[in-house]
Scaffold this motif. Structure first.
Motif, PDB file in Angstrom:
ATOM      1  N   VAL A  90       0.824  -1.215   0.000  1.00  0.00           N
ATOM      2  CA  VAL A  90       0.000   0.000   0.000  1.00  0.00           C
ATOM      3  C   VAL A  90       0.853   1.258   0.000  1.00  0.00           C
ATOM      4  O   VAL A  90       0.618   2.184  -0.781  1.00  0.00           O
ATOM      5  CB  VAL A  90      -0.949   0.017   1.223  1.00  0.00           C
ATOM      6  CG1 VAL A  90      -1.726   1.321   1.279  1.00  0.00           C
ATOM      7  CG2 VAL A  90      -1.909  -1.156   1.160  1.00  0.00           C
ATOM      8  N   ARG A 100       0.721   3.995  -3.028  1.00  0.00           N
ATOM      9  CA  ARG A 100       0.269   5.377  -2.840  1.00  0.00           C
ATOM     10  C   ARG A 100       1.391   6.360  -3.164  1.00  0.00           C
ATOM     11  O   ARG A 100       1.151   7.398  -3.784  1.00  0.00           O
ATOM     12  CB  ARG A 100      -0.206   5.578  -1.401  1.00  0.00           C
ATOM     13  CG  ARG A 100      -1.486   4.838  -1.058  1.00  0.00           C
ATOM     14  CD  ARG A 100      -1.758   4.866   0.433  1.00  0.00           C
ATOM     15  NE  ARG A 100      -1.936   6.215   0.930  1.00  0.00           N
ATOM     16  CZ  ARG A 100      -3.088   6.875   0.912  1.00  0.00           C
ATOM     17  NH1 ARG A 100      -4.165   6.286   0.412  1.00  0.00           N
ATOM     18  NH2 ARG A 100      -3.186   8.089   1.383  1.00  0.00           N
ATOM     19  N   GLU A 157       1.966   7.470  -6.858  1.00  0.00           N
ATOM     20  CA  GLU A 157       0.923   8.217  -7.577  1.00  0.00           C
ATOM     21  C   GLU A 157       1.471   9.387  -8.397  1.00  0.00           C
ATOM     22  O   GLU A 157       1.165   9.491  -9.598  1.00  0.00           O
ATOM     23  CB  GLU A 157      -0.150   8.690  -6.593  1.00  0.00           C
ATOM     24  CG  GLU A 157      -1.395   9.252  -7.250  1.00  0.00           C
ATOM     25  CD  GLU A 157      -1.254  10.725  -7.609  1.00  0.00           C
ATOM     26  OE1 GLU A 157      -1.873  11.148  -8.611  1.00  0.00           O
ATOM     27  OE2 GLU A 157      -0.528  11.437  -6.886  1.00  0.00           O
ATOM     28  N   THR A 202      -3.601  -5.827  -0.496  1.00  0.00           N
ATOM     29  CA  THR A 202      -3.950  -4.461  -0.118  1.00  0.00           C
ATOM     30  C   THR A 202      -3.307  -3.458  -1.061  1.00  0.00           C
ATOM     31  O   THR A 202      -3.904  -2.436  -1.402  1.00  0.00           O
ATOM     32  CB  THR A 202      -3.525  -4.169   1.331  1.00  0.00           C
ATOM     33  OG1 THR A 202      -2.143  -4.534   1.501  1.00  0.00           O
ATOM     34  CG2 THR A 202      -4.367  -4.958   2.317  1.00  0.00           C
ATOM     35  N   ALA A 218      -5.402  -0.925  -3.405  1.00  0.00           N
ATOM     36  CA  ALA A 218      -5.133   0.510  -3.387  1.00  0.00           C
ATOM     37  C   ALA A 218      -4.864   1.020  -4.795  1.00  0.00           C
ATOM     38  O   ALA A 218      -5.346   2.098  -5.188  1.00  0.00           O
ATOM     39  CB  ALA A 218      -3.944   0.812  -2.475  1.00  0.00           C
ATOM     40  N   GLU A 259      -8.068   1.309  -6.808  1.00  0.00           N
ATOM     41  CA  GLU A 259      -8.859   2.480  -6.428  1.00  0.00           C
ATOM     42  C   GLU A 259      -8.230   3.776  -6.923  1.00  0.00           C
ATOM     43  O   GLU A 259      -8.924   4.667  -7.428  1.00  0.00           O
ATOM     44  CB  GLU A 259      -9.001   2.521  -4.904  1.00  0.00           C
ATOM     45  CG  GLU A 259      -9.819   3.692  -4.394  1.00  0.00           C
ATOM     46  CD  GLU A 259      -9.958   3.687  -2.882  1.00  0.00           C
ATOM     47  OE1 GLU A 259     -10.421   4.694  -2.336  1.00  0.00           O
ATOM     48  OE2 GLU A 259      -9.585   2.678  -2.247  1.00  0.00           O
ATOM     49  N   LEU A 260      -6.914   3.883  -6.794  1.00  0.00           N
ATOM     50  CA  LEU A 260      -6.232   5.124  -7.136  1.00  0.00           C
ATOM     51  C   LEU A 260      -6.135   5.357  -8.635  1.00  0.00           C
ATOM     52  O   LEU A 260      -6.211   6.507  -9.099  1.00  0.00           O
ATOM     53  CB  LEU A 260      -4.821   5.123  -6.542  1.00  0.00           C
ATOM     54  CG  LEU A 260      -4.677   5.369  -5.046  1.00  0.00           C
ATOM     55  CD1 LEU A 260      -3.266   5.057  -4.592  1.00  0.00           C
ATOM     56  CD2 LEU A 260      -5.038   6.805  -4.701  1.00  0.00           C
ATOM     57  N   GLY A 300      -7.852   3.266   2.184  1.00  0.00           N
ATOM     58  CA  GLY A 300      -7.798   4.319   1.183  1.00  0.00           C
ATOM     59  C   GLY A 300      -8.270   5.678   1.657  1.00  0.00           C
ATOM     60  O   GLY A 300      -8.521   6.556   0.829  1.00  0.00           O
ATOM     61  N   GLU A 301      -8.388   5.879   2.959  1.00  0.00           N
ATOM     62  CA  GLU A 301      -8.904   7.143   3.480  1.00  0.00           C
ATOM     63  C   GLU A 301      -7.897   7.879   4.349  1.00  0.00           C
ATOM     64  O   GLU A 301      -8.276   8.782   5.097  1.00  0.00           O
ATOM     65  CB  GLU A 301     -10.175   6.905   4.303  1.00  0.00           C
ATOM     66  CG  GLU A 301     -11.398   6.531   3.507  1.00  0.00           C
ATOM     67  CD  GLU A 301     -12.676   6.640   4.319  1.00  0.00           C
ATOM     68  OE1 GLU A 301     -13.645   7.248   3.828  1.00  0.00           O
ATOM     69  OE2 GLU A 301     -12.706   6.121   5.454  1.00  0.00           O
TER      70      GLU A 301
END
Length: 422
Positions: free
Chosen positions: A60, A64, A67, A90, A94, A97-98, A311-312
């Motif tokens: 994760v 992230r 990105e 995970t 992630a 979603e991203l 993701g928050e």
């Protein structure tokens, strides 16, 4: 040495697969796409004009952190597609979603285990033009196979602690040979660059930390504001990315150093531990709610909110008045504090931040973060800051300034990667 390393992989593979299945009891994603981990893939990755960039983000945090790099690569090279590989479900979730917004230009799979045969199948299937590894992912067989198939390898946002350097020395020439097979390394700091050169790397440039270029989306800022509204008028201490054993320390310390009217929001780093942490909260008789079942407003008698969502993290930082960054109360190396600083949330960290030594020490020096000795000291410091609005807000402003000052690593990295794409 690499032959012996490969033999160990083959001998341990049954145990590795058994552990994968065992972990799937709590996290079903580990039982999905197992064939990919062995180098078998159903369909080809997207290729635009025959150019595919492969980026490996193990879990994760790396997914992230990648990105801004992914965004810049796809903007600067519109004739390229991107293959994103992971090792954890995970991380894959992630990424899904991203990066769903990139559609067919981005494809996700698991990276095969580091045996020459499996990596060779992977390379022949996808035929990437460039391999980009994030941070610390140096795999000897992967790098050797990339060299054999003339796929240049880059290690970006690279970091190497003194502890990891000493550990690398115990493996003889294995990691040194792997480091020599990397065409280009973009290091976070000069200290990281020097340690990487000692490990055998040849082409090393200091580009800074890409994580400073990660920005919350407007949707995430809105989600954080909505979450803050649910918390009501109470001050909020966020304990973010806590690791196993830390929640016990924090919850036990809460009896010695109560937060008064403030609300404690506890977000474990690994989702498979949500239920375990919930049981720890219940065992102490604390009133709590799960993030997944929050109503419009948190009742005033609730002492703890368990952040059981993925993701928050940016939203949690926006909603908090103060954040403690987990992984640092125990000798686990700490976690990334940059996201908290980016939204102007002041930070507390423990003594153990060796995996993020540079950013942690700099944040303390700049007045964006305060280092605490243990869980009790952390809660005492938190209570003092939550009661002092002026000091806390000034600290938050310094955190925001610290994050802004260090941006730009992504553009420098992509500029140096460009020649490797041909």
């Amino acid at each position: 040495m690499r032959w012996f390393y490969s033999l160990l992989w083959w001998v341990s593979l049954p145990l590795v697969l058994l552990r994968l299945w065992w972990r799937g009891r709590k996290e079903p994603g580990y039982r999905q796409h197992i064939a990919e981990r062995l180098g078998f893939y159903d369909g080809p990755a997207p290729v635009v004009d025959g150019r595919l960039v492969w980026l490996h983000a193990v879990s994760v945090g790396e997914t992230r952190a990648a990105e801004p790099l992914i965004r810049e690569l796809l903007d600067v090279f519109p004739d390229c597609a991107l293959l994103l590989t992971h090792m954890t479900p995970t991380g894959r979730a992630a990424g899904r979603e991203l990066y769903a917004k990139y559609g067919e230009r981005l494809h996700q799979v698991y990276l095969p285990y580091d045996t020459g045969w499996m990596v060779k199948r992977f390379l022949r299937h996808f035929t990437p033009r460039l391999c980009i590894l994030m941070e610390t992912e140096v795999w000897p067989n992967l790098i050797a196979q990339c060299n054999a198939h003339q796929v240049p390898v880059a290690l970006v946002n690279a970091r190497l602690s003194e502890r990891s350097l000493a550990r690398a020395g115990r493996f003889g020439g294995l990691l040194q040979q792997a480091a020599q097979g990397i065409a280009f390394i973009a290091a976070q700091t000069e200290a990281d660059a020097e340690r990487l050169r000692k490990a055998g790397a040849a082409s090393v440039e200091v580009t800074g930390n890409i994580k400073f270029d990660v920005c919350p989306t407007p949707a995430m800022l809105d989600a954080g504001a909505a979450m803050h509204t649910r918390f009501g008028s109470r001050r909020v201490l966020l304990c973010a990315s806590t690791r196993e054993g830390e929640e016990t320390l924090i919850l036990d310390a809460l009896a010695e150093a109560p937060l008064g009217e403030a609300l404690l929001v506890l977000v474990p780093r690994h989702p498979q531990r949500f239920d375990d942490v919930a049981r720890e909260i219940e065992a102490r008789g604390l009133t709590y709610r799960r993030r997944s079942s929050l109503g419009y407003e948190v009742p005033p008698d609730v002492q703890v909110v368990l952040g059981d969502s993925m993701g928050e993290m940016f939203a949690y930082y926006v909603a908090a008045d103060l954040a403690f960054i987990g992984g640092s109360l125990l000798p686990l190396g700490g976690q990334n504090l940059i996201e908290a600083c980016a939204v102007g949330t002041p930070v507390l960290i423990g003594e153990h931040t060796f995996n993020f030594a540079a950013v942690s020490n700099d944040a303390v020096t700049e007045g964006a973060a305060i280092r605490v000795q243990d869980a009790t000291a952390m809660l005492q410091q938190a209570a003092a800051l939550l009661a002092d609005d002026d000091t806390r807000r000034a600290m938050g402003m310094r955190a925001r300034e610290y994050a802004l000052q260090h941006r730009g690593a992504t553009a420098r990295t992509v500029w140096l990667l460009a020649p490797l794409l041909g």
